[in-house]
Design a protein around this motif. Structure first.
Motif, PDB file in Angstrom:
ATOM      1  N   PHE A  51       0.965  12.887  -8.978  1.00  0.00           N
ATOM      2  CA  PHE A  51       0.751  14.094  -8.345  1.00  0.00           C
ATOM      3  C   PHE A  51       2.084  15.035  -8.568  1.00  0.00           C
ATOM      4  O   PHE A  51       1.883  15.900  -9.071  1.00  0.00           O
ATOM      5  N   GLU A 106      -6.011  10.816  -3.489  1.00  0.00           N
ATOM      6  CA  GLU A 106      -5.665   9.416  -3.352  1.00  0.00           C
ATOM      7  C   GLU A 106      -4.482   9.053  -2.971  1.00  0.00           C
ATOM      8  O   GLU A 106      -4.469   8.035  -2.009  1.00  0.00           O
ATOM      9  N   SER A 107      -3.392   9.590  -3.089  1.00  0.00           N
ATOM     10  CA  SER A 107      -1.802   9.391  -2.484  1.00  0.00           C
ATOM     11  C   SER A 107      -2.198   9.454  -1.014  1.00  0.00           C
ATOM     12  O   SER A 107      -1.838   8.767  -0.336  1.00  0.00           O
ATOM     13  N   ILE A 139      -0.644   0.983   9.526  1.00  0.00           N
ATOM     14  CA  ILE A 139      -1.633   0.155  10.180  1.00  0.00           C
ATOM     15  C   ILE A 139      -1.212   0.300  11.769  1.00  0.00           C
ATOM     16  O   ILE A 139      -0.111   0.561  12.118  1.00  0.00           O
ATOM     17  N   LEU A 197      -4.105   6.738   0.526  1.00  0.00           N
ATOM     18  CA  LEU A 197      -3.125   5.605   0.619  1.00  0.00           C
ATOM     19  C   LEU A 197      -2.128   5.518   1.504  1.00  0.00           C
ATOM     20  O   LEU A 197      -2.108   4.561   2.372  1.00  0.00           O
ATOM     21  N   PHE A 198      -1.414   6.451   2.078  1.00  0.00           N
ATOM     22  CA  PHE A 198      -0.538   6.789   3.026  1.00  0.00           C
ATOM     23  C   PHE A 198      -1.219   6.433   4.368  1.00  0.00           C
ATOM     24  O   PHE A 198      -0.800   5.998   5.225  1.00  0.00           O
ATOM     25  N   ARG A 232      -3.841  14.118  -5.170  1.00  0.00           N
ATOM     26  CA  ARG A 232      -3.221  14.200  -3.916  1.00  0.00           C
ATOM     27  C   ARG A 232      -4.162  13.588  -2.790  1.00  0.00           C
ATOM     28  O   ARG A 232      -3.858  12.832  -2.037  1.00  0.00           O
ATOM     29  N   ARG A 273       2.273   8.978   7.200  1.00  0.00           N
ATOM     30  CA  ARG A 273       3.113   9.992   6.734  1.00  0.00           C
ATOM     31  C   ARG A 273       2.091  11.201   6.396  1.00  0.00           C
ATOM     32  O   ARG A 273       3.049  12.340   6.482  1.00  0.00           O
ATOM     33  N   GLU A 274       1.316  11.058   5.808  1.00  0.00           N
ATOM     34  CA  GLU A 274       0.389  12.168   5.299  1.00  0.00           C
ATOM     35  C   GLU A 274      -0.995  12.172   5.950  1.00  0.00           C
ATOM     36  O   GLU A 274      -1.298  10.908   5.813  1.00  0.00           O
ATOM     37  N   ALA A 283       1.348   7.047  -6.358  1.00  0.00           N
ATOM     38  CA  ALA A 283       0.084   7.993  -6.628  1.00  0.00           C
ATOM     39  C   ALA A 283       0.815   9.409  -6.482  1.00  0.00           C
ATOM     40  O   ALA A 283       0.545  10.261  -7.105  1.00  0.00           O
ATOM     41  N   ILE A 321       0.763  -1.063  -0.054  1.00  0.00           N
ATOM     42  CA  ILE A 321       0.041   0.152  -0.126  1.00  0.00           C
ATOM     43  C   ILE A 321       0.894   1.211  -0.006  1.00  0.00           C
ATOM     44  O   ILE A 321       0.760   2.131  -0.687  1.00  0.00           O
ATOM     45  N   LYS A 340      -3.851   4.610   4.843  1.00  0.00           N
ATOM     46  CA  LYS A 340      -4.424   3.105   4.971  1.00  0.00           C
ATOM     47  C   LYS A 340      -3.089   2.246   5.177  1.00  0.00           C
ATOM     48  O   LYS A 340      -3.087   1.276   5.805  1.00  0.00           O
ATOM     49  N   ALA A 341      -1.712   2.846   4.525  1.00  0.00           N
ATOM     50  CA  ALA A 341      -0.844   2.072   4.840  1.00  0.00           C
ATOM     51  C   ALA A 341      -0.308   2.073   6.413  1.00  0.00           C
ATOM     52  O   ALA A 341       0.691   1.152   6.739  1.00  0.00           O
TER      53      ALA A 341
END
Lengths: 98, 324
Positions: free
Chosen positions: A45, B167-168, B177, B171-172, B165, B183-184, A41, A34, B174-175
């Motif tokens: 950007f 989207e990324s 855990i 994902l961060f 932005r 991170r963001e 992603a 992930i 979700k990463a």
């Protein structure tokens, strides 16, 4: 050591092992996947913002330059990644452990 | 009549004269008027014999009339300095040099000039509550028209950036855990905040240009200038902006019938050619011709400007129905 304490110690050990196993087999790889996906992603950007760093004129780079103060670390890392990257497959391949 | 009035056209057709004259007319009709020159070769100063700067200044000798000359280069420098100072607050000096190159680059791209000009346009429109009428004397056709078509284009671009932005960052998140810190984070992400700001600015500009602005094209009775005006109208309507009317400038005057010298003959012929072109303009364009101005021998200043002002048949009352 009483029987009670020995069972307790054994359970702790087992729990640690199980967690380690779970982390190694499931948690860590998916976390990594992930995060790599997130980085990809983020790269898209960054590229949309600063295409001119690679010689592609961008009509919005004047405006996106305003984002640089908040993106500095990412920007430097991104630039390095973009120059270093051999191919898309190589990068995607890193996400799988065989 | 709409609050913001833009005069555009090919280089050298007399946009500055027309917009100064119109500004003077508005001012004389009692409207608080601001004349904004965006042409890099500023000539408003020459028309009024007074130096103007980047801030509105009262025009000497005329009540209600103010003028300013936008300098995009200064704006670019200011923008660059602002980013650099924001950066030195945030970032360690070691990394600044690396980023500095990118900042330089972004401010040297061909679009930077237009972006800076556009920023100033928006600025002027935002801070215009002191004025009843703001007149923009724009730079030659191509550049300015592209500029006015910008908001919609930029809005959709920013939309795409924001989606990427989100989207990324998502994902961060979700990463991360368990207890791990992402991170963001989406909540108060400074990037999304900035982009939202920008988007709002462009939306404002787009709305004002569509709803509160009127466009007039200045042209001369010659083929080049007619062609250019056709293109300009097409470009503007593509951006959803209608042209309120045409002003034909530099039409050769007709000599008196009893004059027969070489000069008079030449002028008579010129006048006839111009007449034909004028008819062609009236035929070819759907937009009304709101003024036909004669070619003047002397430089247009002072009384002459006031004279021309009377000839421009554009409504000056702020609430009169619009022509477009």
């Amino acid at each position: 050591m009483t029987l009670h304490e020995r069972i307790e110690a054994f359970r702790e050990l087992l729990e640690e092992w199980l967690h380690g196993l779970y982390h190694g087999m499931i948690e860590h790889p998916s976390f990594e996947k992930i995060e790599k996906e997130a980085e990809d992603a983020a790269d898209v950007f960054m590229f949309a913002c600063f295409a001119d760093a690679f010689g592609i004129p961008s009509p919005v780079s004047y405006y996106t330059a305003e984002l640089l103060p908040y993106l500095t670390d990412e920007f430097v890392a991104w630039e390095r990644r973009m120059w270093d990257r051999q191919s898309l497959i190589e990068r995607k391949g890193q996400q799988y452990h065989f | 009549m709409r609050k913001f009035v833009f005069f555009g056209g090919k280089g050298g057709v007399g946009k500055t004269t027309v917009s100064s004259a119109y500004g003077l007319r508005c001012a004389r009709d009692g409207l608080n008027t601001l004349l904004v020159s965006t042409d890099p070769a500023h000539s408003t100063s020459d028309v009024f014999d007074q130096r103007f700067g980047d801030e509105p200044e009262a025009v000497a000798g005329h009540d209600n009339l103010f003028a300013m000359e936008i300098d995009p280069d200064a704006e670019i420098k200011r923008h660059m300095a602002e980013i650099r100072s924001a950066m030195s607050d945030q970032v360690s000096p070691a990394i600044v040099n690396e980023i500095d190159r990118q900042i330089e680059l972004a401010h040297r791209t061909p679009g930077a000039y237009e972006a800076a000009l556009f920023d100033r346009f928006i600025d002027v429109m935002r801070n215009s509550e002191d004025y009843d009428r703001v007149i923009f004397d724009t730079s030659p056709t191509g550049g300015t028209l592209r500029l006015l078509a910008l908001p919609e284009f930029l809005e959709s671009w920013i939309d795409r950036l924001m989606a990427k932005r989100r989207e990324s960052v998502d994902l961060f998140e979700k990463a991360a855990i368990g207890d791990a810190e992402a991170r963001e984070k989406l909540a108060n992400d400074p990037i999304i905040e900035r982009l939202t700001d920008r988007k709002e600015t462009f939306e404002f500009a787009g709305r004002v240009l569509r709803e509160e602005a009127a466009f007039y094209l200045v042209l001369n009775p010659d083929d080049l200038s007619i062609e250019e005006s056709h293109r300009a109208i097409a470009d503007l309507s593509e951006a959803g902006l209608g042209v309120g009317g045409l002003i034909v400038n530099k039409v050769a005057p007709e000599p008196d019938p009893d004059e027969t010298g070489i000069g008079a003959t030449y002028l008579r012929e010129r006048h006839q050619t111009d007449r034909r072109r004028l008819d062609r303009i009236r035929e070819e364009f759907d937009e009304p011709v709101v003024a036909v101005l004669q070619q003047r021998v002397s430089e247009i200043k002072g009384d002459l400007l006031a004279e021309i002002a009377e000839e421009i048949a554009i409504e000056t009352a702020p609430d009169a129905p619009t022509t477009d």
